[in-house]
Design an enzyme around this catalytic site. Sequence first.
Site, PDB file in Angstrom:
ATOM      1  N   HIS A  94      34.492  25.382  39.476  1.00 52.92           N
ATOM      2  CA  HIS A  94      33.490  26.050  40.323  1.00 52.92           C
ATOM      3  C   HIS A  94      34.065  26.393  41.678  1.00 52.92           C
ATOM      4  O   HIS A  94      34.859  25.635  42.241  1.00 52.92           O
ATOM      5  CB  HIS A  94      32.200  25.239  40.433  1.00 52.92           C
ATOM      6  N   ASP A  96      31.987  27.302  44.295  1.00 52.35           N
ATOM      7  CA  ASP A  96      31.040  26.992  45.376  1.00 52.35           C
ATOM      8  C   ASP A  96      31.324  25.587  45.883  1.00 52.35           C
ATOM      9  O   ASP A  96      32.002  24.789  45.211  1.00 52.35           O
ATOM     10  CB  ASP A  96      29.584  27.115  44.902  1.00 52.35           C
ATOM     11  N   ASP A 129      37.005  19.375  45.611  1.00 53.63           N
ATOM     12  CA  ASP A 129      35.807  19.690  44.811  1.00 53.63           C
ATOM     13  C   ASP A 129      35.358  21.112  45.123  1.00 53.63           C
ATOM     14  O   ASP A 129      34.512  21.312  45.968  1.00 53.63           O
ATOM     15  CB  ASP A 129      34.707  18.666  45.125  1.00 53.63           C
ATOM     16  N   GLU A 163      27.593  25.591  40.742  1.00 55.08           N
ATOM     17  CA  GLU A 163      27.657  24.247  40.158  1.00 55.08           C
ATOM     18  C   GLU A 163      26.981  23.213  41.042  1.00 55.08           C
ATOM     19  O   GLU A 163      26.247  22.349  40.569  1.00 55.08           O
ATOM     20  CB  GLU A 163      29.121  23.854  39.907  1.00 55.08           C
ATOM     21  N   GLU A 164      27.213  23.322  42.359  1.00 54.29           N
ATOM     22  CA  GLU A 164      26.648  22.321  43.271  1.00 54.29           C
ATOM     23  C   GLU A 164      25.134  22.457  43.378  1.00 54.29           C
ATOM     24  O   GLU A 164      24.472  21.638  44.003  1.00 54.29           O
ATOM     25  CB  GLU A 164      27.284  22.450  44.668  1.00 54.29           C
ATOM     26  N   ASP A 192      37.471  18.799  37.472  1.00 53.40           N
ATOM     27  CA  ASP A 192      36.441  18.793  38.527  1.00 53.40           C
ATOM     28  C   ASP A 192      35.940  17.366  38.738  1.00 53.40           C
ATOM     29  O   ASP A 192      34.742  17.137  38.861  1.00 53.40           O
ATOM     30  CB  ASP A 192      35.289  19.736  38.122  1.00 53.40           C
ATOM     31  N   HIS A 442      31.766  15.857  48.684  1.00 54.87           N
ATOM     32  CA  HIS A 442      30.391  15.907  49.223  1.00 54.87           C
ATOM     33  C   HIS A 442      30.253  15.187  50.561  1.00 54.87           C
ATOM     34  O   HIS A 442      29.200  15.260  51.188  1.00 54.87           O
ATOM     35  CB  HIS A 442      29.348  15.302  48.269  1.00 54.87           C
TER      36      HIS A 442
HETATM   37  N1  BES Z   1      32.747  17.454  41.012  1.00 58.55           N
HETATM   38  C1  BES Z   1      31.398  16.997  40.939  1.00 58.55           C
HETATM   39  C2  BES Z   1      31.103  16.213  39.678  1.00 58.55           C
HETATM   40  C3  BES Z   1      31.579  14.781  39.725  1.00 58.55           C
HETATM   41  C4  BES Z   1      31.146  13.947  40.741  1.00 58.55           C
HETATM   42  C5  BES Z   1      32.403  14.317  38.750  1.00 58.55           C
HETATM   43  C6  BES Z   1      31.558  12.639  40.781  1.00 58.55           C
HETATM   44  C7  BES Z   1      32.818  13.013  38.799  1.00 58.55           C
HETATM   45  C8  BES Z   1      32.402  12.171  39.816  1.00 58.55           C
HETATM   46  C9  BES Z   1      30.467  18.207  40.952  1.00 58.55           C
HETATM   47  O1  BES Z   1      30.907  19.216  41.801  1.00 58.55           O
HETATM   48  C10 BES Z   1      29.102  17.773  41.450  1.00 58.55           C
HETATM   49  O2  BES Z   1      28.973  17.211  42.495  1.00 58.55           O
HETATM   50  N2  BES Z   1      28.076  18.025  40.670  1.00 58.55           N
HETATM   51  C11 BES Z   1      26.719  17.812  41.034  1.00 58.55           C
HETATM   52  C12 BES Z   1      25.900  18.467  39.948  1.00 58.55           C
HETATM   53  C13 BES Z   1      24.419  18.479  40.176  1.00 58.55           C
HETATM   54  C14 BES Z   1      24.029  19.354  41.340  1.00 58.55           C
HETATM   55  C15 BES Z   1      23.723  18.964  38.920  1.00 58.55           C
HETATM   56  C16 BES Z   1      26.428  16.313  41.131  1.00 58.55           C
HETATM   57  O3  BES Z   1      26.966  15.516  40.350  1.00 58.55           O
HETATM   58  O4  BES Z   1      25.646  15.939  42.013  1.00 58.55           O
HETATM   59 ZN    ZN Z   2      32.762  19.698  41.691  1.00 59.96          ZN
END
Ligand code: BES
Ligand code: ZN
Length: 472
Positions: A94, A96, A129, A163-164, A192, A442
């Site tokens: 992603h 974003d 990320d 995605e975020e 990711d 994040h």
């Molecule tokens: N890269 C993360 C996913 C992730 C987080 C994988 C921690 C492994 C460990 C991704 O960009 C993300 O933060 N996704 C969001 C998705 C949500 C908005 C549906 C999340 O996990 O909060």
């Molecule tokens: Zn991510």
Amino acid sequence: MSFADWVENNQQHLIDRLAEVVRIPSVSGDAAYRPHVFAMAEWLQNAMRALNIDASLHALGKQTLDGKELDLPPIVLGQYGNDPNKKTILVYGHYDVQPALKEDGWTSEPFELHHDLKSGRLYGRGSTDDKGPVLGWLNVIEAHQQSGQEFPVNLKMCFEGMEESGSEGLDGFIEREKDAFFAGVDAVCISDNYWLTTSSPAITYGLRGLMYQKIVISGPGADLHSGVFGGTVHEPMTDLVHLFSKLVSPSGEILIPGIKELVAPLTDEERQRYEKINFQVSDLESAAGGKITLSDDKVDVLMGRMRYPSLSIHGVEGAFSAPGAKTVIPAKVQGKYSIRLVPNLLPDQVAAICKGYLEAEFAKLGSKNTLTVETLSGGKPWVSDVNHWNYQCGIKATEKVYNQTPDLTREGGSIPCTLSLQDILHKNVMLLPMGRSDDGAHSINEKLDIDNYIRGTKLLGEYLHEVSKVEA
Ligand code: BES
Ligand code: ZN
């Protein structure tokens, strides 16, 4: 010269490219930043075309955000190579990012890549990320072109800009394109996520899903003076705090009946897998920046993150939050919380259970305020089959680049399309992380170590070479 030697010898060039994309603040969750998300998609398309990748942008329609109708960012597709004698790998990432403001506590500008020479770290929003890993795939293609090494597979790329913010529109797109762009894919690889620790590489075979809700409580026609109205009216904030207390206990137990009961049972074999993982409770304490774990037992901590659901309370819109002692009764408050989902919890089903429970608990209060419960976003949990050749290729590539066997992990975070890709394309999906556990995705001061960017790029390339050695 091999592609990996070229990567080793051209680190600054690859870092400069990362700096270029970190400069584009492609925050998907804030309507005001939407033009930058589009600019990032354009940047990717141009960069891909410059590498002779057949790249295109695909509109996804509209969404409503903060009461405004907005165009969804496009899906960026790319195809590199179409040789019937080679395997075809689909990669997803992603472009974003999460919001970031210097005032939040960043030590450098979040949208300027800061190269810290002493630590060898690259600080900036999106570094780990997921802009670093997305560029990793482009770096691999360029490295093959520049070193003259033959590209080992056909590579299909699918990069999204939402995605975020819950990947709105992506599932439908995959469904529509399954027999077109996605036809002929042999396996899927997503970079990711992060290692479980700061020192051992990992390969990830599971993610939690997500169900995010907003609890809206209103009553008064406007904010009220608590001296005049306190003790005479039902207060929305008081009702909300009460409802929040009915969701989760301070020890992390979800109090909503019917959720725990659905969780797939733990087998001895699965428990043993967590015992074998190279991890200490202190790894989590240092990533969290405090000794605050719910348990001191390593296996409990790992299972709390990987195989059980969790409920987090995120914030309240409309509540008084400025400094000082304003004596206000807020007229309308919107409490936000989410539940991370594991097999067999699905977002729609959990959303319905939670909505029903909140309405029933609210009814018990006898409050004359009004409650509405809105579901904001969701994603399904995902667990994959590690015995598939795709994982063997990831493991061999990691051993080659890091001289270490990777930890096999499940992750607590979510990537909504993971299960969709697995279910719609009926192909194996593997997560091959680039960054480390302390990258701070994040958070403030998000970073990617140069070593992880460079070796991570080699890892993605070596993985494709391992795929090319798999018997048809
Ligand atoms: N890269 C993360 C996913 C992730 C987080 C994988 C921690 C492994 C460990 C991704 O960009 C993300 O933060 N996704 C969001 C998705 C949500 C908005 C549906 C999340 O996990 O909060
Ligand atoms: Zn991510």
